[in-house]
Design a protein around this motif. Structure first.
Motif, PDB file in Angstrom:
ATOM      1  N   VAL A  23      13.264   7.294  16.055  1.00 46.75           N
ATOM      2  CA  VAL A  23      12.987   6.947  14.661  1.00 46.75           C
ATOM      3  C   VAL A  23      11.935   5.841  14.634  1.00 46.75           C
ATOM      4  O   VAL A  23      12.121   4.774  15.215  1.00 46.75           O
ATOM      5  N   ALA A  24      10.829   6.125  13.969  1.00 43.25           N
ATOM      6  CA  ALA A  24       9.738   5.151  13.850  1.00 43.25           C
ATOM      7  C   ALA A  24       9.498   4.755  12.403  1.00 43.25           C
ATOM      8  O   ALA A  24       8.696   3.867  12.133  1.00 43.25           O
ATOM      9  N   GLY A  25      10.185   5.412  11.470  1.00 38.85           N
ATOM     10  CA  GLY A  25      10.022   5.077  10.072  1.00 38.85           C
ATOM     11  C   GLY A  25      11.016   5.818   9.213  1.00 38.85           C
ATOM     12  O   GLY A  25      11.654   6.766   9.661  1.00 38.85           O
ATOM     13  N   PHE A  26      11.149   5.348   7.960  1.00 41.91           N
ATOM     14  CA  PHE A  26      12.022   6.039   7.016  1.00 41.91           C
ATOM     15  C   PHE A  26      11.564   5.757   5.595  1.00 41.91           C
ATOM     16  O   PHE A  26      10.836   4.805   5.327  1.00 41.91           O
TER      17      PHE A  26
ATOM     18  N   TYR B  78       0.280   2.084  -1.425  1.00 39.52           N
ATOM     19  CA  TYR B  78       0.757   2.756  -2.630  1.00 39.52           C
ATOM     20  C   TYR B  78      -0.396   3.180  -3.529  1.00 39.52           C
ATOM     21  O   TYR B  78      -0.354   4.254  -4.140  1.00 39.52           O
ATOM     22  N   GLU B  79      -1.425   2.369  -3.610  1.00 40.12           N
ATOM     23  CA  GLU B  79      -2.587   2.732  -4.425  1.00 40.12           C
ATOM     24  C   GLU B  79      -3.277   3.971  -3.864  1.00 40.12           C
ATOM     25  O   GLU B  79      -3.753   4.821  -4.627  1.00 40.12           O
ATOM     26  N   ARG B  80      -3.320   4.109  -2.547  1.00 42.18           N
ATOM     27  CA  ARG B  80      -3.900   5.316  -1.937  1.00 42.18           C
ATOM     28  C   ARG B  80      -3.084   6.555  -2.277  1.00 42.18           C
ATOM     29  O   ARG B  80      -3.622   7.662  -2.318  1.00 42.18           O
ATOM     30  N   LEU B  81      -1.780   6.370  -2.500  1.00 38.06           N
ATOM     31  CA  LEU B  81      -0.926   7.495  -2.897  1.00 38.06           C
ATOM     32  C   LEU B  81      -1.088   7.845  -4.382  1.00 38.06           C
ATOM     33  O   LEU B  81      -0.563   8.850  -4.829  1.00 38.06           O
TER      34      LEU B  81
ATOM     35  N   SER C  89       3.519   7.097   7.522  1.00 33.07           N
ATOM     36  CA  SER C  89       3.942   6.598   6.202  1.00 33.07           C
ATOM     37  C   SER C  89       3.597   7.585   5.104  1.00 33.07           C
ATOM     38  O   SER C  89       4.405   7.829   4.197  1.00 33.07           O
ATOM     39  N   TYR C  90       2.406   8.158   5.163  1.00 32.81           N
ATOM     40  CA  TYR C  90       1.986   9.116   4.145  1.00 32.81           C
ATOM     41  C   TYR C  90       2.841  10.374   4.199  1.00 32.81           C
ATOM     42  O   TYR C  90       3.245  10.913   3.166  1.00 32.81           O
ATOM     43  N   GLU C  91       3.114  10.837   5.403  1.00 27.92           N
ATOM     44  CA  GLU C  91       3.942  12.036   5.554  1.00 27.92           C
ATOM     45  C   GLU C  91       5.351  11.796   5.020  1.00 27.92           C
ATOM     46  O   GLU C  91       5.917  12.661   4.341  1.00 27.92           O
ATOM     47  N   LEU C  92       5.926  10.640   5.314  1.00 27.81           N
ATOM     48  CA  LEU C  92       7.254  10.309   4.796  1.00 27.81           C
ATOM     49  C   LEU C  92       7.246  10.261   3.270  1.00 27.81           C
ATOM     50  O   LEU C  92       8.135  10.819   2.616  1.00 27.81           O
ATOM     51  N   ALA C  93       6.253   9.599   2.706  1.00 28.14           N
ATOM     52  CA  ALA C  93       6.169   9.484   1.241  1.00 28.14           C
ATOM     53  C   ALA C  93       6.014  10.847   0.599  1.00 28.14           C
ATOM     54  O   ALA C  93       6.710  11.169  -0.376  1.00 28.14           O
TER      55      ALA C  93
ATOM     56  N   ALA D 149      12.455   2.272  -0.572  1.00 29.76           N
ATOM     57  CA  ALA D 149      11.947   1.672   0.667  1.00 29.76           C
ATOM     58  C   ALA D 149      11.121   2.687   1.433  1.00 29.76           C
ATOM     59  O   ALA D 149      11.482   3.865   1.492  1.00 29.76           O
ATOM     60  N   ILE D 150      10.030   2.212   1.984  1.00 29.43           N
ATOM     61  CA  ILE D 150       9.303   2.936   3.030  1.00 29.43           C
ATOM     62  C   ILE D 150       9.020   1.891   4.104  1.00 29.43           C
ATOM     63  O   ILE D 150       8.315   0.909   3.837  1.00 29.43           O
ATOM     64  N   TYR D 151       9.576   2.094   5.261  1.00 31.42           N
ATOM     65  CA  TYR D 151       9.348   1.177   6.376  1.00 31.42           C
ATOM     66  C   TYR D 151       8.979   1.982   7.607  1.00 31.42           C
ATOM     67  O   TYR D 151       9.638   2.976   7.931  1.00 31.42           O
ATOM     68  N   VAL D 152       7.924   1.550   8.257  1.00 30.10           N
ATOM     69  CA  VAL D 152       7.432   2.188   9.479  1.00 30.10           C
ATOM     70  C   VAL D 152       7.181   1.088  10.495  1.00 30.10           C
ATOM     71  O   VAL D 152       6.624   0.029  10.148  1.00 30.10           O
ATOM     72  N   LEU D 153       7.596   1.319  11.740  1.00 29.53           N
ATOM     73  CA  LEU D 153       7.372   0.317  12.779  1.00 29.53           C
ATOM     74  C   LEU D 153       5.899  -0.080  12.841  1.00 29.53           C
ATOM     75  O   LEU D 153       5.017   0.773  12.676  1.00 29.53           O
TER      76      LEU D 153
END
Length: 152
Positions: A52-55, A114-117, A85-89, A72-76
């Motif tokens: 697990v590297a992010g969630f 978040y602005e890029r999303l 991060s983008y894939e998780l979001a 929450a979005i947290y990535v190591l």
């Protein structure tokens, strides 16, 4: 997930959240928190080399003027700058069209992400006290079809 949560907080919030709070974070306590929270659903994890590297945790919005919220979005830090991060979001958000989230105003890395999303500050601000320090949080909102970019 608990390890990711603790390590990301310690790195991303150093200098913003008091060191005493960050140093006291416990993987064991975060594990118990996530064991209670995961059965409710709305949690996606990202793996790198089988670890697990992010969630990302999402669900119905806490405020009545929005439908959905990213909690929450947290990535190591070792995965910062990768597509994780983008894939998780994108996976967690699916086709949701009215989404809010809260971000520390003094966290430019997260705000840019978040602005890029396609999220934009919507003008709502609140203050959270952590370790005796007041931190301003801004609400970001994504609304409407076709405005979430998230390409990388």
């Amino acid at each position: 997930m608990a390890h990711v949560h603790v390590e990301t907080w310690r790195t991303a919030y150093r200098g913003l959240v008091p060191d005493s709070v960050l140093d006291a974070l416990s993987v064991q306590e975060r594990t118990a928190m996530w064991e209670r929270g995961i059965p409710r659903g709305g949690v996606w994890v990202g793996l790198v080399d089988g670890e697990v590297a992010g969630f990302c945790a999402v669900g119905p919005a806490r405020e009545p003027d929005a439908a959905f919220e990213i909690f929450a979005i947290y990535v190591l830090p070792s995965a910062w700058g990768t597509p994780l991060s983008y894939e998780l979001a994108r996976a967690a958000l699916g086709d949701e069209q009215d989404v809010v989230l809260w971000v520390f105003d003094e966290n430019p890395r997260a705000r840019r992400f978040y602005e890029r999303l396609g999220f934009r500050a919507d003008g709502l601000v609140k203050t959270e006290t952590i370790g005796g320090v007041e931190l301003k949080e801004m609400r970001y909102r994504f609304s409407g079809p076709g405005t979430r970019r998230g390409t990388r």
